[in-house]
Write an enzyme that holds these catalytic residues in place. Structure first.
Site, mmCIF file in Angstrom:
data_model
loop_
_atom_site.group_PDB
_atom_site.id
_atom_site.type_symbol
_atom_site.label_atom_id
_atom_site.label_comp_id
_atom_site.label_asym_id
_atom_site.label_seq_id
_atom_site.Cartn_x
_atom_site.Cartn_y
_atom_site.Cartn_z
ATOM 1 N N VAL A 90 -35.564 -4.029 54.844
ATOM 2 C CA VAL A 90 -36.937 -4.059 54.355
ATOM 3 C C VAL A 90 -37.476 -5.486 54.249
ATOM 4 O O VAL A 90 -38.672 -5.730 54.496
ATOM 5 C CB VAL A 90 -37.042 -3.337 52.993
ATOM 6 C CG1 VAL A 90 -38.452 -3.443 52.432
ATOM 7 C CG2 VAL A 90 -36.647 -1.869 53.147
ATOM 8 N N CYS A 91 -36.647 -6.449 53.912
ATOM 9 C CA CYS A 91 -37.106 -7.837 53.797
ATOM 10 C C CYS A 91 -37.696 -8.316 55.123
ATOM 11 O O CYS A 91 -38.800 -8.855 55.174
ATOM 12 C CB CYS A 91 -35.957 -8.753 53.377
ATOM 13 S SG CYS A 91 -35.381 -8.476 51.695
#
Length: 240
Positions: free
Chosen positions: A190-191
């Site tokens: 997700v980062c």
């Protein structure tokens, strides 16, 4: 499964409308730096995300500490640790940042914090890659494999690099005593997903975007990480 591309295209088209309005509204005047900050909520394997605590408390912390002249700490937002699940809030604050940036006629920087639960130092991420390959399901149950984050950007090997001067920022932080490094791999979770969208948006709007991974509080305590976050804001303002 890759996300419905129609959803991403709706956001992109909406961004283009925002861009037209921002060009029409621009005016001359004193310039400053507005820094908007995001962090993430918990996710699998990390029951307490340090970035949620840092971002939630950052305004109060810098309010007591103070900021350099001309620097404004804008929105401080905690996102869902989910690919598509984070996008509605991310796009919303970015659109607001466009409008607020026009009124102050200054540089706008998007600063994103994420946690690397295996890290022992802070990592400034130089780039994000157009690939979503999640090692585990995100908090909304999505687990893409080798999917382009933005299909119109082409292959998953496509990378976008920050326009922030990462080497200068690193030296600023080291002079203040923080153990930090520069990373060329933000992962594929997700980062990286959020960073890629932010870099794309920033490039289109004349903004800047930067992602920084931090360790768990068990590796570097909360007080030190709060000092780091505030110092990073100063580093960005001084070098960007």
């Amino acid at each position: 499964m890759c996300p419905p591309q129609a959803l991403v295209e709706v956001y992109i088209k909406h961004w283009n409308c925002i861009e037209v309005r921002s060009n029409e509204m621009g005016s001359e005047g004193p310039k400053g730096v507005t820094i908007h900050v995001t962090g993430f909520k918990k996710f699998q394997g990390v029951a307490e995300n340090p970035t949620e605590t840092m971002v939630s408390n950052l305004k109060t912390f810098v309010g007591k500490r103070g900021l350099l002249d001309g620097v404004t700490l804008g929105s401080c937002t905690v996102l869902e640790t989910a690919g598509d699940g984070a996008l509605p809030m991310l796009y919303k604050i970015m659109e607001l940042g466009v409008a607020n940036g026009n009124s102050s006629n200054g540089q706008v920087v998007w600063l994103h914090f994420g946690v690397n639960n295996g890290a022992v130092k802070f990592a400034i991420e130089r780039q994000a890659v157009n690939e979503a390959t999640f090692c585990c399901p995100d908090e909304f149950g999505w687990q893409p494999q080798q999917c382009p984050i933005v299909h119109e950007d082409g292959e998953t090997s496509r990378a976008r690099e920050t326009s922030c001067p990462v080497e200068a920022i690193l030296q600023f932080l080291k002079k203040k005593g923080f153990d930090a490094t520069i990373s060329d791999d933000a992962g594929r979770f997700v980062c990286n997903y959020v960073y890629y969208h932010s870099l794309r948006f920033a490039e289109q709007r004349g903004h800047k975007s930067l992602f920084v991974h931090v360790p768990l509080f068990s590796r570097i305590d909360e007080a030190t990480q709060m000092q780091f976050a505030a110092t990073l804001v100063e580093a960005i303002a001084s070098t960007c």
